[in-house]
Design a protein around this motif. Structure first.
Motif, PDB file in Angstrom:
ATOM      1  N   SER A 138       0.828  -1.197   0.000  1.00 37.30           N
ATOM      2  CA  SER A 138       0.000   0.000   0.000  1.00 37.30           C
ATOM      3  C   SER A 138       0.865   1.251   0.000  1.00 37.30           C
ATOM      4  O   SER A 138       0.597   2.206  -0.724  1.00 37.30           O
ATOM      5  CB  SER A 138      -0.911  -0.015   1.228  1.00 37.30           C
ATOM      6  N   LEU A 139       1.928   1.223   0.773  1.00 38.56           N
ATOM      7  CA  LEU A 139       2.826   2.387   0.858  1.00 38.56           C
ATOM      8  C   LEU A 139       3.574   2.601  -0.461  1.00 38.56           C
ATOM      9  O   LEU A 139       4.021   3.702  -0.762  1.00 38.56           O
ATOM     10  CB  LEU A 139       3.796   2.168   2.022  1.00 38.56           C
ATOM     11  N   GLU A 140       3.722   1.546  -1.242  1.00 39.82           N
ATOM     12  CA  GLU A 140       4.364   1.694  -2.552  1.00 39.82           C
ATOM     13  C   GLU A 140       3.383   2.199  -3.606  1.00 39.82           C
ATOM     14  O   GLU A 140       3.735   2.351  -4.772  1.00 39.82           O
ATOM     15  CB  GLU A 140       4.958   0.352  -3.009  1.00 39.82           C
ATOM     16  N   GLY A 141       2.131   2.394  -3.201  1.00 39.13           N
ATOM     17  CA  GLY A 141       1.172   2.976  -4.133  1.00 39.13           C
ATOM     18  C   GLY A 141       0.330   1.972  -4.881  1.00 39.13           C
ATOM     19  O   GLY A 141      -0.267   2.294  -5.907  1.00 39.13           O
ATOM     20  N   PHE A 142       0.274   0.744  -4.366  1.00 39.58           N
ATOM     21  CA  PHE A 142      -0.549  -0.278  -5.010  1.00 39.58           C
ATOM     22  C   PHE A 142      -1.726  -0.628  -4.114  1.00 39.58           C
ATOM     23  O   PHE A 142      -1.794  -0.200  -2.965  1.00 39.58           O
ATOM     24  CB  PHE A 142       0.277  -1.538  -5.276  1.00 39.58           C
ATOM     25  N   LYS A 143      -2.647  -1.436  -4.640  1.00 42.20           N
ATOM     26  CA  LYS A 143      -3.649  -2.013  -3.756  1.00 42.20           C
ATOM     27  C   LYS A 143      -2.893  -2.894  -2.750  1.00 42.20           C
ATOM     28  O   LYS A 143      -1.824  -3.418  -3.061  1.00 42.20           O
ATOM     29  CB  LYS A 143      -4.684  -2.804  -4.548  1.00 42.20           C
ATOM     30  N   GLY A 144      -3.467  -3.048  -1.565  1.00 48.81           N
ATOM     31  CA  GLY A 144      -2.708  -3.668  -0.476  1.00 48.81           C
ATOM     32  C   GLY A 144      -2.675  -5.178  -0.487  1.00 48.81           C
ATOM     33  O   GLY A 144      -3.130  -5.805   0.458  1.00 48.81           O
TER      34      GLY A 144
END
Lengths: 183, 427
Positions: B180-186
């Motif tokens: 999530s922190l990398e900008g993807f769905k978790g």
């Protein structure tokens, strides 16, 4: 949708993202403040552009109320990440709205601690009071009623949020008062 | 057993969350001490010696987690897991609202030990006051020279970035949080590699809970030995225990680890609402198997005792259920939650949680069929151990637990088409 399809076709036909990232296909959507985008981007390490997908969508939603697929593509273009990544994020996180919502979004917790202290009774009260079912928006666009999972208010249950504000230790009377005081 | 307070050691006022108030009660003294007189490895060794274990639920020794990180790696990241979402848990919120600088000091100490330049606090998107207090506190810390370049004039520099989640329970799982922190769905990731080896953007990453990190300043200030004096031999210190459900005085209490559960329910929380009898206790957040009154008779609140009783202490959120509650409908509340929160990556969990929810919903609607309970048990076995992250197990365990301990209520509902207890959840 056509916008997304266009991106997808480009991605497939051109063998991946063209050099230098995708060019913005859309003009800047209404309500988007690019200076705010730039300011937020500066708070993250430079190599972490991808991390900004969610924060930028959140910023955009604050300005626009809800988000469309082309908004997600705009964010992806701005950051230089695949369009599909931002579209997936938009559809996956429950706090990002793909449909219009009312000016006041009421989110009532229906999880275990609130249920043990009367969440069902309060949800029925709200449905009656607002004249809508959970998941619906009033015809005047004022209220949306949503049921959500644990808000971490178990010690002060039952709880709900109106937009971002927490309201805890709820009773029917307290809900009536809260609704009356809303703009 | 000595009892000092790591958290509940000041009076809450309109100002107690500010930097000035925190400094007046000795705040940032531990950071000053570490930057002036301790090497990073000394901080890590002190935390290891204190016996501090992760407060997020799994209870992994914190110092050991830190020791797995290759300190020679060009980049190391620290993520504070503040995606508090386990039903029954509400401790991290208290820290943000009343002592945000304690967390910031803890993050900085951990960052110093691990030589981290950029640390992240991944906070639940729903949190409102917590988010505002955190942002204010970070701004205060920055302008006081406690964050950024050359902290307190030392050679140590660190920035803390507060990142809001998007409303997903699964993002409290550390690898999901990283996605999530990398900008993807978790989507959670397979382990190994563990985050300490390959985490955020493939770099070594430590993920620690809010309460865990907020405890570090106390340990550095008072010493590992003082911390180890509290709690039990294998589980030192104090914990923020939450209690909710059918009790007279629900709330958050700081108690030494190993505190008696009965005393917690009947004295601290004032006993059961309306003087009713106890029916069951969920000891550590909604994913942990429930316990019957006779099972908590001599139970102490530490990981080993609760595990020996057949459950887990998890995140320390106790949910109390009084006599007269319909366990079928209560289980439906939980199956609905897990079906909603399954991220959709692994088939056993994605399909299994929905199947379990449909079956329990059917029983709770009076349309249960014979064989439903066997199906439920079969599905729980199909999920457990067969998913990337622990959410699968977390969803299956309550179902298995409810069926094991209250099977007769489910059988009654299926046979008669109605609840043994009038479908009551509220007492």
């Amino acid at each position: 949708m056509s916008c997304l399809k266009d991106k997808f076709d480009r991605y497939v036909n051109d063998g991946g993202v063209p050099e230098g990232g995708l060019a913005p296909a859309e003009p800047v959507p209404a309500g988007v403040d690019l200076d705010a985008f730039d300011a937020l981007r500066k708070t993250y390490p430079e190599q972490m552009a991808s991390s900004l997908v969610l924060p930028l969508l959140q910023t955009m939603q604050e300005a626009k109320g809800h988000l469309t697929e082309s908004d997600a593509v705009f964010v992806a273009d701005y950051l230089g990440v695949p369009a599909m990544q931002a579209v997936e994020v938009l559809s996956w996180y429950t706090m990002l709205y793909s449909e219009p919502v009312g000016r006041q979004v009421i989110k009532v917790c229906r999880n275990i601690a609130c249920s043990l202290l009367g969440a069902e009774r309060l949800i029925a009260h709200l449905e009656h009071k607002l004249g809508i079912k959970a998941g619906e928006t009033t015809a005047d666009g004022r209220f949306t009623l949503m049921l959500v999972e644990c808000l971490a208010s178990c010690g002060t249950a039952p709880a709900m949020q109106v937009n971002d504000t927490y309201h805890e230790c709820l009773t029917e009377e307290k809900i009536d008062r809260i609704l009356e005081e809303l703009p | 057993m000595k009892a000092a307070n790591v958290f509940f050691n000041f009076e809450i006022t309109g100002e107690s969350h500010t930097l000035d108030a925190y400094r007046n009660r000795g705040g940032y003294g531990a950071l000053q001490k570490a930057l002036c007189s301790l090497q990073p490895i000394d901080v890590q060794n002190e935390v290891t010696a204190s016996g501090l274990r992760g407060r997020g639920g799994a209870g992994f020794p914190t110092g050991m987690k830190w020791s797995f990180v290759d300190k020679m790696s060009p980049v190391v990241y620290l993520c504070c897991n503040a995606d508090e979402g386990e039903p029954g848990t509400f401790k991290d919120r208290w820290i943000f609202e009343h002592s945000p600088h304690q967390l910031i000091e803890g993050v900085l100490l951990a960052a110093y030990a691990l030589q981290v330049r950029h640390a992240f606090i991944y906070i639940r998107g729903e949190f409102d006051l917590s988010w505002r207090r955190l942002k204010e506190a970070l701004a205060e810390a920055r302008s006081a020279g406690l964050m950024g370049e050359h902290i307190l004039g030392s050679r140590f520099s660190c920035d803390i970035i507060a990142h809001r989640g998007g409303g997903a329970y699964v993002c409290g799982e550390e690898s999901s949080l990283i996605s999530s922190l990398e900008g993807f769905k978790g989507y959670p990731r397979n382990k190994p590699p563990f985050p300490a080896v390959k985490g955020l953007y493939q770099s070594p990453t430590v993920v620690n809970n809010v309460e865990t990190l907020s405890t570090v300043p106390w340990i550095i200030a008072h010493g590992a030995a003082a911390y180890k004096e509290m709690g039990t031999e294998k589980n030192s210190g104090t914990r923020l225990f939450g209690i909710s459900g059918h009790v007279r005085k629900p709330g958050l209490f700081e108690r030494p680890v190993g505190y008696p559960m009965k005393k917690f329910i009947y004295e601290d929380a004032g006993g059961i609402e309306g003087g009713k009898k106890l029916k069951a206790v969920i000891p550590g957040g909604s994913s942990t198997p429930l316990l019957l009154p006779e099972e908590i008779e001599n139970l102490t609140m530490d990981a080993e005792s609760v595990q020996a009783a057949g459950s887990m202490l998890g995140s320390g959120g106790t949910i109390v259920i009084a006599e007269g509650t319909c366990m079928v409908r209560l289980l439906h509340v939980l199956t609905r939650f897990y079906a909603h929160e399954s991220c959709g990556q692994c088939t056993p969990c994605r399909e299994g949680t929905s199947w379990m929810d449909k079956i329990v919903a059917r029983i709770a609607a009076g349309r249960g069929q014979s064989g439903d309970l066997d199906s439920l048990e079969r599905i729980t076995r199909g999920i457990m151990g067969n998913t990337v992250c622990a959410l699968g197990d977390a969803a299956a365990m309550p179902v298995a637990g409810f069926l094991r301990k209250f099977r007769h209520e489910f059988e009654f509902f299926i046979e008669h088409g109605c609840s043994m207890y009038g479908g009551r959840l509220e007492i």
